[in-house]
Motif scaffolding. Structure first.
Motif, mmCIF file in Angstrom:
data_model
loop_
_atom_site.group_PDB
_atom_site.id
_atom_site.type_symbol
_atom_site.label_atom_id
_atom_site.label_comp_id
_atom_site.label_asym_id
_atom_site.label_seq_id
_atom_site.Cartn_x
_atom_site.Cartn_y
_atom_site.Cartn_z
ATOM 1 N N UNK A 429 -12.606 -25.073 -16.946
ATOM 2 C CA UNK A 429 -11.832 -23.847 -17.121
ATOM 3 C C UNK A 429 -11.354 -23.279 -15.797
ATOM 4 N N UNK A 430 -12.234 -23.287 -14.791
ATOM 5 C CA UNK A 430 -11.848 -22.793 -13.465
ATOM 6 C C UNK A 430 -10.760 -23.666 -12.859
ATOM 7 N N UNK A 431 -10.858 -24.980 -13.084
ATOM 8 C CA UNK A 431 -9.844 -25.894 -12.563
ATOM 9 C C UNK A 431 -8.475 -25.589 -13.183
ATOM 10 N N UNK A 432 -8.450 -25.345 -14.491
ATOM 11 C CA UNK A 432 -7.190 -25.036 -15.168
ATOM 12 C C UNK A 432 -6.602 -23.729 -14.665
ATOM 13 N N UNK A 433 -7.453 -22.721 -14.463
ATOM 14 C CA UNK A 433 -6.956 -21.442 -13.965
ATOM 15 C C UNK A 433 -6.381 -21.570 -12.562
ATOM 16 N N UNK A 434 -7.024 -22.362 -11.710
ATOM 17 C CA UNK A 434 -6.500 -22.539 -10.359
ATOM 18 C C UNK A 434 -5.210 -23.342 -10.350
ATOM 19 N N UNK A 435 -5.083 -24.310 -11.264
ATOM 20 C CA UNK A 435 -3.810 -25.020 -11.388
ATOM 21 C C UNK A 435 -2.697 -24.064 -11.794
ATOM 22 N N UNK A 436 -3.013 -23.138 -12.713
ATOM 23 C CA UNK A 436 -2.018 -22.144 -13.124
ATOM 24 C C UNK A 436 -1.681 -21.204 -11.970
ATOM 25 N N UNK A 437 -2.679 -20.839 -11.173
ATOM 26 C CA UNK A 437 -2.410 -19.994 -10.006
ATOM 27 C C UNK A 437 -1.488 -20.699 -9.024
ATOM 28 N N UNK A 438 -1.744 -21.975 -8.785
ATOM 29 C CA UNK A 438 -0.875 -22.741 -7.876
ATOM 30 C C UNK A 438 0.551 -22.753 -8.407
ATOM 31 N N UNK A 439 0.711 -23.017 -9.699
ATOM 32 C CA UNK A 439 2.050 -23.067 -10.284
ATOM 33 C C UNK A 439 2.746 -21.715 -10.175
ATOM 34 N N UNK A 470 2.189 -14.441 2.931
ATOM 35 C CA UNK A 470 1.057 -14.076 2.064
ATOM 36 C C UNK A 470 0.901 -15.068 0.918
ATOM 37 N N UNK A 471 2.035 -15.498 0.327
ATOM 38 C CA UNK A 471 1.971 -16.459 -0.775
ATOM 39 C C UNK A 471 1.429 -17.809 -0.308
ATOM 40 N N UNK A 472 1.845 -18.247 0.872
ATOM 41 C CA UNK A 472 1.368 -19.536 1.371
ATOM 42 C C UNK A 472 -0.130 -19.492 1.676
ATOM 43 N N UNK A 473 -0.598 -18.330 2.142
ATOM 44 C CA UNK A 473 -2.036 -18.188 2.366
ATOM 45 C C UNK A 473 -2.802 -18.329 1.055
ATOM 46 N N UNK A 474 -2.300 -17.674 0.013
ATOM 47 C CA UNK A 474 -2.929 -17.798 -1.297
ATOM 48 C C UNK A 474 -2.836 -19.228 -1.809
ATOM 49 N N UNK A 475 -1.693 -19.867 -1.616
ATOM 50 C CA UNK A 475 -1.513 -21.230 -2.099
ATOM 51 C C UNK A 475 -2.510 -22.177 -1.434
ATOM 52 N N UNK A 476 -2.693 -22.019 -0.132
ATOM 53 C CA UNK A 476 -3.663 -22.865 0.573
ATOM 54 C C UNK A 476 -5.074 -22.630 0.039
ATOM 55 N N UNK A 477 -5.397 -21.363 -0.245
ATOM 56 C CA UNK A 477 -6.740 -21.063 -0.758
ATOM 57 C C UNK A 477 -6.951 -21.692 -2.133
ATOM 58 N N UNK A 479 -5.404 -24.317 -3.391
ATOM 59 C CA UNK A 479 -5.447 -25.781 -3.287
ATOM 60 C C UNK A 479 -6.792 -26.260 -2.755
ATOM 61 N N UNK A 480 -7.353 -25.530 -1.804
ATOM 62 C CA UNK A 480 -8.687 -25.896 -1.319
ATOM 63 C C UNK A 480 -9.717 -25.748 -2.429
#
Length: 549
Positions: A429-439, A470-477, A479-480
């Motif tokens: 579930x956490x993996x799916x949520x982070x994939x949605x955040x990346x998208x 700011x968005x790229x910082x979030x994106x990097x977080x 993805x990690x």
């Protein structure tokens, strides 16, 4: 009742509801069971008791509870599991009612088939509140949560419609299967149409709904509007409320503001908390009323009636689940596939429930206030002026079914789920949520590129670069985090570095809040300014997860 007495009962009720929540959080026991026992104890004490008014429950308490549950449900998930949901909420209710009715007609002296079916209709629909509260706490898999939710939303309409038919048969000319089916179909179809009419009727108000206060007022009024519309044309008000809630909950994100959603969610959580507490206290408080009329029945008759009722409630459900899940595939209705579903799409025919899942679903059939409200609507006499067949015995059997399932099954549901090891894959579930955040962040970066390319006069390049950073910082977080989650199974992996960062951010927010309070106490900041700045800090704190996800 004197106003001071009413006020005292209200304050005592709120205190008991809060205390049950506190005790449940610390012991793991469901607050629904604790409140029912508290109501039982109070009902046995000297002093005024609160009689359960079925019309009040059905028209005032039930609509907001059903509507809130529908808003919190997933229309897509219910559609994908529609075959099982329909089987549980319609067919299982009918089968349970008929089994109890036949049992009463065969083995309970003085009871008729119609009276037994009326009782069966009352005890057939589970109330999922207790099971869902426990299930979410122990991490029940999403599909099982959907099935329990979907069943609880739709089965009340089936039960109440069947109850109406059975009562008419018991007081009038007898029971007609075809008449019952026709009335049920008409009531259900009318309820769906009424719910759709209300859901689409409020759409023109979406501009008004962007104001949080107006939106909350409309949201609180919507379930009553749906119920009244349906009941005024003699169709299922319960189904109208559920359909309106499902459709509005699905479409609301398109046209409500963030502030509106935050406030509406908080309001409905408070409404649920208080109304559910009142409901379970009322259940336990009915003990004197249901025991008072048993004196005219032989003990053997009471025992047989109780065994038929509780046995039907507890045994029919697992048997039905096992038979429907192990029926030949050709007999399975291919419900739940959307128009775009293709061969190989897992939504076309949901996978078969496992033995552990059937066991958990069987034990999730706790009965609640709808059972008591329904059985208390039984008339005192028939059209011929004779007493309604075994009415007091029916009341006792319904109360016993509620007590056994709500306290017995409710208190043992969490240990059963843990013992079976049936838990959702939290890491998945956490993996799916982070994939949605990346998208979502990538969509935001794409939009920034479009704004920069359009070269609007009011768009400043420096502002775009600031937001992009700011968005790229979030994106990097994100993805990690995905890299960590990609290798995880079951539990969400704990990151000491991430937890330390959360502690630091919370400590900083606490320090900011303390400084604002110091300014207020020194007279340098007015209370209005303090409340504005506190809301900013509250929103920042609310964004911090309790666990890394």
């Amino acid at each position: 009742m004197h106003p001071e007495t009413v006020l005292l009962l209200v304050l005592a009720g709120v205190a008991v509801v809060v205390a049950a929540r506190w005790l449940g959080d610390r012991t793991g026991l469901p607050s629904a069971a604790l409140l029912t026992v508290a109501g039982l104890v109070y009902g046995l004490l000297p002093g005024p008791n609160l009689a359960l008014d079925p019309e009040f429950v059905l028209a005032v308490l039930l609509p907001p509870l059903l509507y809130s549950a529908a808003l919190d449900s997933s229309l897509i998930a219910i559609r994908d599991n529609l075959r099982t949901v329909v089987g549980l909420s319609v067919l299982l209710v009918l089968v349970t009612a008929m089994v109890v009715g036949v049992g009463f007609a065969l083995w309970v002296p003085g009871a008729t088939l119609a009276a037994g079916v009326a009782l069966g209709a009352a005890v057939a629909p589970p109330d999922p509140v207790a099971a869902l509260a426990v299930g979410r706490r122990v991490g029940l898999p999403p599909r099982l949560v959907t099935l329990i939710q979907g069943e609880g939303l739709l089965n009340d309409a089936t039960a109440l419609t069947l109850l109406t038919v059975a009562v008419a048969a018991a007081t009038g000319d007898g029971f007609s299967t075809w008449s019952a089916l026709g009335q049920f179909a008409l009531s259900a179809a009318g309820g769906v149409l009424a719910g759709l009419a209300v859901a689409h009727g409020i759409r023109p108000l979406r501009r008004l709904r962007r104001d949080p206060l107006s939106s909350n007022a409309i949201s609180l009024a919507t379930p009553f509007a749906a119920y009244l519309l349906a009941e005024s044309v003699h169709v299922s008000g319960v189904l109208a409320v559920v359909v309106a809630g499902l459709v509005i909950g699905h479409n609301a994100p398109y046209w409500t503001s963030g502030a509106t959603r935050l406030q509406t969610d908080a309001v409905w959580r408070l409404v649920d908390f208080l109304l559910e507490g009142v409901v379970f206290l009322l259940i336990g408080n009915q003990l004197p009323a249901v025991i008072g009329g048993l004196g005219e029945y032989a003990p053997s008759t009471v025992v047989v009636a109780a065994a038929v009722t509780v046995g039907g409630v507890l045994l029919v459900r697992p048997l039905w689940l096992w038979l429907t899940e192990h029926a030949p595939q050709a007999l399975h209705l291919r419900l739940g596939a959307g128009p775009e579903a293709e061969d190989g799409d897992p939504r076309t025919v949901p996978r078969q429930l496992s033995g552990r899942e059937i066991t958990v679903l069987s034990w999730a059939g706790t009965r609640g206030v709808i059972t008591l409200a329904a059985v208390f609507t039984l008339p005192l006499s028939t059209d011929a002026g004779e007493p309604f067949p075994a009415r007091d015995l029916l009341l006792f059997c319904a109360f016993l079914a509620v007590l056994v399932t709500l306290v017995g099954q409710g208190a043992t549901f969490a240990p059963l789920v843990r013992r079976l090891g049936l838990r959702a894959d939290a890491a998945d579930g956490a993996r799916l949520r982070n994939q949605a955040r990346v998208a979502a962040v990538e969509a935001g970066l794409t939009r920034l590129d479009e704004l920069q390319a359009e070269q609007h006069d009011h768009v400043d390049d420096a502002a775009i670069e600031s937001v992009r950073g700011a968005l790229r910082t979030r994106l990097d977080r994100y993805r990690r985090r995905l890299e960590v989650l990609s290798e995880a199974e079951g539990e969400i992996p704990m990151s000491p570095r991430y937890e330390a960062a959360l502690r630091v951010r919370r400590a900083v927010i606490d320090a900011e809040r303390e400084e604002l309070l110091r300014w207020r106490d020194l007279g340098r900041l007015p209370d209005e300014g303090l409340r504005t700045l506190e809301r900013e800090l509250d929103h920042q704190e609310n964004l911090l997860p309790s666990r890394p996800a």
